[in-house]
Write a protein that holds these residues in place. Structure first.
Motif, PDB file in Angstrom:
ATOM      1  N   GLY A 297       2.802   7.255  14.483  1.00 11.73           N
ATOM      2  CA  GLY A 297       3.103   8.579  15.608  1.00 11.73           C
ATOM      3  C   GLY A 297       1.339   9.339  15.020  1.00 11.73           C
ATOM      4  N   THR A 298       0.477   9.579  15.241  1.00 10.33           N
ATOM      5  CA  THR A 298      -0.651  10.200  15.514  1.00 10.33           C
ATOM      6  C   THR A 298      -0.185  11.825  14.738  1.00 10.33           C
ATOM      7  OG1 THR A 298      -2.651   8.835  16.303  1.00 10.33           O
ATOM      8  CG2 THR A 298      -3.631  11.211  15.757  1.00 10.33           C
TER       9      THR A 298
ATOM     10  N   ALA B 162      -0.424  -1.424  20.184  1.00 10.47           N
ATOM     11  CA  ALA B 162       0.421  -1.538  21.082  1.00 10.47           C
ATOM     12  C   ALA B 162       1.204  -0.455  21.629  1.00 10.47           C
ATOM     13  CB  ALA B 162       1.555  -2.284  20.067  1.00 10.47           C
ATOM     14  N   TYR B 163       2.061  -0.491  23.254  1.00  9.32           N
ATOM     15  CA  TYR B 163       2.455   0.425  23.596  1.00  9.32           C
ATOM     16  C   TYR B 163       2.980  -0.448  24.894  1.00  9.32           C
ATOM     17  CZ  TYR B 163       0.022  -1.326  28.276  1.00  9.32           C
ATOM     18  OH  TYR B 163      -0.236  -2.428  29.534  1.00  9.32           O
TER      19      TYR B 163
ATOM     20  N   ASP C  82       7.031   9.585  21.136  1.00  7.66           N
ATOM     21  CA  ASP C  82       6.131  10.837  21.763  1.00  7.66           C
ATOM     22  C   ASP C  82       5.225  11.169  21.484  1.00  7.66           C
ATOM     23  OD1 ASP C  82       7.647  11.932  20.083  1.00  7.66           O
ATOM     24  OD2 ASP C  82       8.573  13.156  21.803  1.00  7.66           O
ATOM     25  N   LYS C  83       4.406  11.171  19.985  1.00 10.36           N
ATOM     26  CA  LYS C  83       3.227  10.966  19.396  1.00 10.36           C
ATOM     27  C   LYS C  83       1.923  10.463  19.225  1.00 10.36           C
ATOM     28  CE  LYS C  83       6.140  13.800  17.322  1.00 10.36           C
ATOM     29  NZ  LYS C  83       5.730  15.396  17.772  1.00 10.36           N
ATOM     30  N   HIS C  84       1.775   9.328  20.529  1.00  9.65           N
ATOM     31  CA  HIS C  84       0.701   8.230  20.948  1.00  9.65           C
ATOM     32  C   HIS C  84       0.057   9.384  21.711  1.00  9.65           C
ATOM     33  CE1 HIS C  84       2.135   5.435  18.262  1.00  9.65           C
ATOM     34  NE2 HIS C  84       3.744   5.857  18.430  1.00  9.65           N
TER      35      HIS C  84
ATOM     36  N   PHE D 131      -0.004  11.667  27.677  1.00  8.26           N
ATOM     37  CA  PHE D 131      -0.568  12.476  28.414  1.00  8.26           C
ATOM     38  C   PHE D 131       0.211  12.456  29.536  1.00  8.26           C
ATOM     39  CE2 PHE D 131      -2.792  11.025  32.204  1.00  8.26           C
ATOM     40  CZ  PHE D 131      -3.809  11.872  32.064  1.00  8.26           C
ATOM     41  N   LEU D 132       1.029  11.051  29.349  1.00  6.51           N
ATOM     42  CA  LEU D 132       2.230  11.495  30.220  1.00  6.51           C
ATOM     43  C   LEU D 132       3.363  12.499  30.166  1.00  6.51           C
ATOM     44  CD1 LEU D 132       3.272   7.118  30.480  1.00  6.51           C
ATOM     45  CD2 LEU D 132       1.725   8.995  31.963  1.00  6.51           C
TER      46      LEU D 132
END
Length: 319
Positions: free
Chosen positions: A84-85, A189-190, A196-198, A203-204
């Protein structure tokens, strides 16, 4: 029936792999997680209720955690990491610790088994990202790209450096014990349950509040739906030709973050102005893998289009 251990089983890729294995009916699955990031949610509880699935809560940073982990295993899918960034910037030491110690301990644990398993290590494209940025390496990027860390003083590289170390640990540790291994470098991969760290869930989350914004609009990435990444992982783990080698697993459609945001808005039916903020310092400018090596061995593995994958992901996060 084959027997697998999946570390990070409550996380994104680990959960997908454990679920696919369990659904096949051909595997007994032992999932391990310490919930430093993974979720003990309803899907995870349902996974644990399946026949042939055992879920253990263990902190693999602790050597004592390995005492009751069985050795008679066919494949170890080592997916556990603190990803997660946002975590790279906010929790860098925890990132390093969680991405380093378990790899060492797992290889030592299974390296001494009489019948050694295949050790599958979850690498990342982050390990070579600085090579592309600094030296203009070819894109799409193949597996022979040199690995590189741009700035060790930038906390962003805590994850990339740890995963680079993990590749070196896997190669030399498994060679030391003569244990078969395969390294898979995942490329964005998504899907549902990815945390919630991507960029996509981030964005959502803002879009639910009516704010359509993202960072680093000109940066490019390619994306692969989680189920496709899981199926590719399982196929490579069983391919004899993948022993002792590294494979890039990801999507082949490179697009900017601005294009990604607009596509998400289109898929979700959002209307509004898109706000693009500057990328964080050290952000990777371009990334797209050459997946020809993996395709040559296991065939095409990208089956879910980006539009469909984003729709499924949005359905999960906007519910």
């Amino acid at each position: 029936m084959k027997r697998a251990i999946v570390t990070g089983a409550a996380g994104f890729l680990g959960f997908n792999i454990a679920t696919l294995l369990a659904e096949s009916g051909a595997w007994e699955v032992i999932g391990i997680d310490n919930f430093c990031r993974g979720e003990r949610d309803d899907p995870y509880v349902r996974l644990g209720a399946r026949n042939g699935v055992t879920l253990l809560e263990r902190d693999l940073n602790d050597p004592a955690a390995y005492r009751d982990i069985p050795l008679d295993i066919d494949v170890v899918f080592h997916m556990a990491a603190l990803n997660g960034t946002q975590n790279f910037y906010e929790r860098p030491f925890e990132v390093v610790r969680s991405c380093t110690l378990p790899t060492l301990y797992l290889i030592e644990h299974f390296g001494r088994a009489r019948a050694q398993p295949r050790f599958v290590y979850a690498g990342t494209s982050e390990a070579y990202a600085a090579t592309v940025t600094r030296f203009g390496w070819e894109i799409p990027t193949a597996e022979d790209v040199p690995l590189c860390i741009d700035d060790p003083y930038n906390a962003r590289w805590s994850y990339a450096a740890s995963k680079l170390h993990g590749e070196i640990t896997t190669i030399n540790g498994c060679r030391h014990f003569d244990m078969p291994f395969t390294i898979i470098r995942y490329h964005n991969a998504y899907g549902p349950r990815m945390g919630d760290k991507h960029v996509i869930p981030d964005f959502l989350a803002r879009a639910k509040r009516g704010e359509y914004s993202l960072f680093g609009g000109s940066d490019t990435r390619s994306f692969l739906f989680g189920d496709d990444a899981g199926r590719a992982t399982i196929a490579l783990a069983q391919a004899s030709g993948a022993v002792g080698s590294t494979y890039h697993v990801g999507g082949v459609r490179e697009l900017t973050m601005t294009d990604l945001a607009r596509l998400m808005m289109e898929v979700c039916g959002f209307k509004g102005d898109l706000i693009v903020h500057p990328a964080p310092q050290g952000s990777v400018r371009r990334r797209c893998p050459d997946v020809g090596k993996a395709r040559a061995l296991i065939g095409t593995f990208e089956t879910v289009s980006l539009e469909e994958g984003l729709r499924r992901t949005a359905d999960f996060y906007l519910a």
